[in-house]
Design an enzyme around this catalytic site. Structure first.
Site, PDB file in Angstrom:
ATOM      1  N   GLY A 163       0.859  -1.195   0.000  1.00 45.34           N
ATOM      2  CA  GLY A 163       0.000   0.000   0.000  1.00 45.34           C
ATOM      3  C   GLY A 163       0.890   1.239   0.000  1.00 45.34           C
ATOM      4  O   GLY A 163       2.039   1.190  -0.439  1.00 45.34           O
ATOM      5  N   ARG A 164       0.334   2.307   0.533  1.00 46.22           N
ATOM      6  CA  ARG A 164       1.081   3.582   0.476  1.00 46.22           C
ATOM      7  C   ARG A 164       2.419   3.498   1.196  1.00 46.22           C
ATOM      8  O   ARG A 164       3.437   3.980   0.701  1.00 46.22           O
ATOM      9  CB  ARG A 164       0.233   4.704   1.103  1.00 46.22           C
ATOM     10  CG  ARG A 164      -0.944   5.157   0.274  1.00 46.22           C
ATOM     11  CD  ARG A 164      -1.687   6.261   1.006  1.00 46.22           C
ATOM     12  NE  ARG A 164      -2.079   5.790   2.324  1.00 46.22           N
ATOM     13  CZ  ARG A 164      -3.295   5.340   2.622  1.00 46.22           C
ATOM     14  NH1 ARG A 164      -4.239   5.330   1.712  1.00 46.22           N
ATOM     15  NH2 ARG A 164      -3.574   4.905   3.842  1.00 46.22           N
ATOM     16  N   ILE A 165       2.441   2.875   2.381  1.00 42.66           N
ATOM     17  CA  ILE A 165       3.691   2.839   3.157  1.00 42.66           C
ATOM     18  C   ILE A 165       4.678   1.853   2.526  1.00 42.66           C
ATOM     19  O   ILE A 165       5.873   2.147   2.397  1.00 42.66           O
ATOM     20  CB  ILE A 165       3.415   2.503   4.643  1.00 42.66           C
ATOM     21  CG1 ILE A 165       2.484   3.562   5.259  1.00 42.66           C
ATOM     22  CG2 ILE A 165       4.729   2.433   5.425  1.00 42.66           C
ATOM     23  CD1 ILE A 165       1.997   3.250   6.663  1.00 42.66           C
ATOM     24  N   THR A 216       6.932  -2.487  11.267  1.00 39.55           N
ATOM     25  CA  THR A 216       6.420  -1.184  11.730  1.00 39.55           C
ATOM     26  C   THR A 216       4.899  -1.137  11.551  1.00 39.55           C
ATOM     27  O   THR A 216       4.320  -0.059  11.559  1.00 39.55           O
ATOM     28  CB  THR A 216       7.035  -0.019  10.902  1.00 39.55           C
ATOM     29  OG1 THR A 216       6.873  -0.324   9.515  1.00 39.55           O
ATOM     30  CG2 THR A 216       8.495   0.201  11.222  1.00 39.55           C
ATOM     31  N   SER A 217       4.264  -2.309  11.359  1.00 42.34           N
ATOM     32  CA  SER A 217       2.820  -2.279  11.078  1.00 42.34           C
ATOM     33  C   SER A 217       2.033  -2.405  12.380  1.00 42.34           C
ATOM     34  O   SER A 217       1.782  -1.384  13.041  1.00 42.34           O
ATOM     35  CB  SER A 217       2.457  -3.365  10.073  1.00 42.34           C
ATOM     36  OG  SER A 217       2.692  -4.669  10.597  1.00 42.34           O
ATOM     37  N   ARG A 218       1.675  -3.609  12.761  1.00 36.57           N
ATOM     38  CA  ARG A 218       1.020  -3.846  14.043  1.00 36.57           C
ATOM     39  C   ARG A 218       1.617  -5.115  14.635  1.00 36.57           C
ATOM     40  O   ARG A 218       1.869  -6.087  13.907  1.00 36.57           O
ATOM     41  CB  ARG A 218      -0.496  -4.023  13.869  1.00 36.57           C
ATOM     42  CG  ARG A 218      -1.255  -2.739  13.660  1.00 36.57           C
ATOM     43  CD  ARG A 218      -1.270  -1.864  14.933  1.00 36.57           C
ATOM     44  NE  ARG A 218      -2.051  -0.649  14.760  1.00 36.57           N
ATOM     45  CZ  ARG A 218      -1.546   0.528  14.382  1.00 36.57           C
ATOM     46  NH1 ARG A 218      -0.263   0.659  14.131  1.00 36.57           N
ATOM     47  NH2 ARG A 218      -2.338   1.588  14.267  1.00 36.57           N
ATOM     48  N   GLU A 274       1.339  -4.399  23.485  1.00 39.75           N
ATOM     49  CA  GLU A 274       2.001  -3.161  23.918  1.00 39.75           C
ATOM     50  C   GLU A 274       1.363  -2.643  25.195  1.00 39.75           C
ATOM     51  O   GLU A 274       0.141  -2.738  25.331  1.00 39.75           O
ATOM     52  CB  GLU A 274       1.882  -2.107  22.811  1.00 39.75           C
ATOM     53  CG  GLU A 274       2.679  -2.498  21.585  1.00 39.75           C
ATOM     54  CD  GLU A 274       2.507  -1.560  20.399  1.00 39.75           C
ATOM     55  OE1 GLU A 274       2.008  -0.438  20.605  1.00 39.75           O
ATOM     56  OE2 GLU A 274       2.874  -1.951  19.295  1.00 39.75           O
ATOM     57  N   HIS A 316       7.091   1.915  19.402  1.00 41.74           N
ATOM     58  CA  HIS A 316       6.022   2.368  18.498  1.00 41.74           C
ATOM     59  C   HIS A 316       6.186   3.847  18.102  1.00 41.74           C
ATOM     60  O   HIS A 316       5.357   4.693  18.434  1.00 41.74           O
ATOM     61  CB  HIS A 316       4.644   2.121  19.123  1.00 41.74           C
ATOM     62  CG  HIS A 316       3.556   1.971  18.094  1.00 41.74           C
ATOM     63  ND1 HIS A 316       2.455   1.176  18.276  1.00 41.74           N
ATOM     64  CD2 HIS A 316       3.396   2.527  16.868  1.00 41.74           C
ATOM     65  CE1 HIS A 316       1.662   1.241  17.213  1.00 41.74           C
ATOM     66  NE2 HIS A 316       2.224   2.070  16.341  1.00 41.74           N
ATOM     67  N   ALA A 321       7.111   4.873  14.705  1.00 37.15           N
ATOM     68  CA  ALA A 321       7.328   5.048  13.256  1.00 37.15           C
ATOM     69  C   ALA A 321       6.785   6.358  12.694  1.00 37.15           C
ATOM     70  O   ALA A 321       7.401   6.956  11.826  1.00 37.15           O
ATOM     71  CB  ALA A 321       6.772   3.856  12.487  1.00 37.15           C
TER      72      ALA A 321
END
Ligand code: GLV
Length: 326
Positions: free
Chosen positions: A156-158, A237-239, A268, A285, A287
């Site tokens: 996707g965008r990232i 860096t997602s979830r 977390e 967390h 990013a």
């Protein structure tokens, strides 16, 4: 006419407060700790709007405590903390903050990738330790990033912003996604599509950029790590729950992979003790945490709320059907 009342679970940043204060009567949670659940419910009793962080769960239970609520605006692009179905059922608009954090997040995934490959965590600790004896030929030798193969999971965008950065490092870029990108996009980013297993077998760095969905929960499990090269690194860096942390720890212990750069965790702020090792770079967390980007995210959430109360369509609706029904 009285302005709509909005509870904001953080003081945000001044530019966002200015946007919000124009159209709403905002009440801000200004304590350093996140608001306790009962307090949040209490504050929402008479509110028509909520601006929340990804640490607040907007659940059916919370919505029940907020009978007047018309919008829940998340200050994050990921919205796994929001029960969108429950919001829709209750006619509550849910919004997020897409687009503004892509480049900053990709920067940080690169930061983790380079840090773990070049052993920056260990180097930093040594430099600060007072026991560094000076340059040595084989001291903390890491692995090159340039010229390697970067595997992007989630294009996707990232994921695409991640790919764009790779050309300066003369890297080969491969990606996998449920939906294949247009040929023009592949060409522009010099990225080749692979099925997941092929990507895992070929990549020197696997960077994860998928949202947390039922289908992506635990996506990175033991069989996935077994398919990776023993010299490869996982960057997430997602979830956190996209990675089965126990399986990752086992893979690190058994040297199935070379290391990891992590920004997100399954539970977390708890971090599995098995991840606190030299070949893992850990971040809390961060990013999207540049002042520019976090300010944009907060402004976007405020704009979503203000738009709704002005009778306009919030620009970043997750459940547009709520307004279509009314
Ligand atoms: C941060 O993790 C976000 O989803 O915006």
């Amino acid at each position: 006419m009285a302005k709509p009342r909005v509870f904001v679970t953080h003081p945000l940043f001044e530019p966002a407060r200015e946007i919000l204060n124009e159209g709403c009567e905002a009440e801000y949670w200004a304590q350093p700790d996140r608001p306790p659940r009962p307090e949040l419910m209490q504050r929402l009793k008479d509110k028509e709007g909520l601006i929340c962080l990804l640490t607040e769960r907007v659940s059916e239970e919370l919505l029940r405590a907020a009978p007047k609520l018309r919008i829940a605006a998340n200050v994050a692009v990921g919205f796994d903390n929001i029960d969108v179905v429950a919001c829709t059922k209750r006619g509550v608009v849910a919004t997020n903050t897409p687009g503004v954090l892509d480049e900053t997040t990709a920067d940080f995934a690169w930061t983790l990738m380079m840090a773990v490959a070049r052993r920056l965590g260990e180097g930093e600790a040594l430099a600060r330790s007072g026991i560094w004896q000076g340059w040595d030929l084989d001291q903390l030798v890491g692995t090159d990033v340039w010229g390697k193969t970067l595997g992007i999971v989630g294009f996707g965008r990232i994921g695409r912003a991640m790919a764009r950065r790779a050309s300066g490092f003369q890297m080969k870029v491969i990606y996998t996604d449920a939906v294949r990108a247009l040929v023009e996009v592949e060409k522009e980013l010099k990225a080749e599509f692979r099925e997941m297993n092929a990507l895992l077998a070929e990549s020197d760095f696997v960077s994860v950029h998928v949202p947390l969905l039922p289908e992506t929960r635990g996506l990175f499990d033991a069989p996935k790590f077994y398919r990776m090269k023993p010299t490869a690194f996982l960057i997430n860096t997602s979830r956190g729950p996209v990675v089965d942390e126990a399986a990752l720890v086992a893979a690190l212990e058994e040297k199935k992979i070379a290391g990891a750069g992590l920004d997100v965790y399954e539970n977390e702020p708890f971090i599995h003790s098995g991840l606190k090792r030299a070949n893992v770079v850990l971040a809390p967390h961060l990013a999207s945490a540049s002042l520019e980007t976090r300010t944009k995210m907060a402004c976007m959430a405020a704009q979503n709320v203000v738009a709704l109360f002005r009778g306009q369509r919030p620009p970043n609706m997750l459940n547009p059907e709520v307004l279509e029904a009314s």
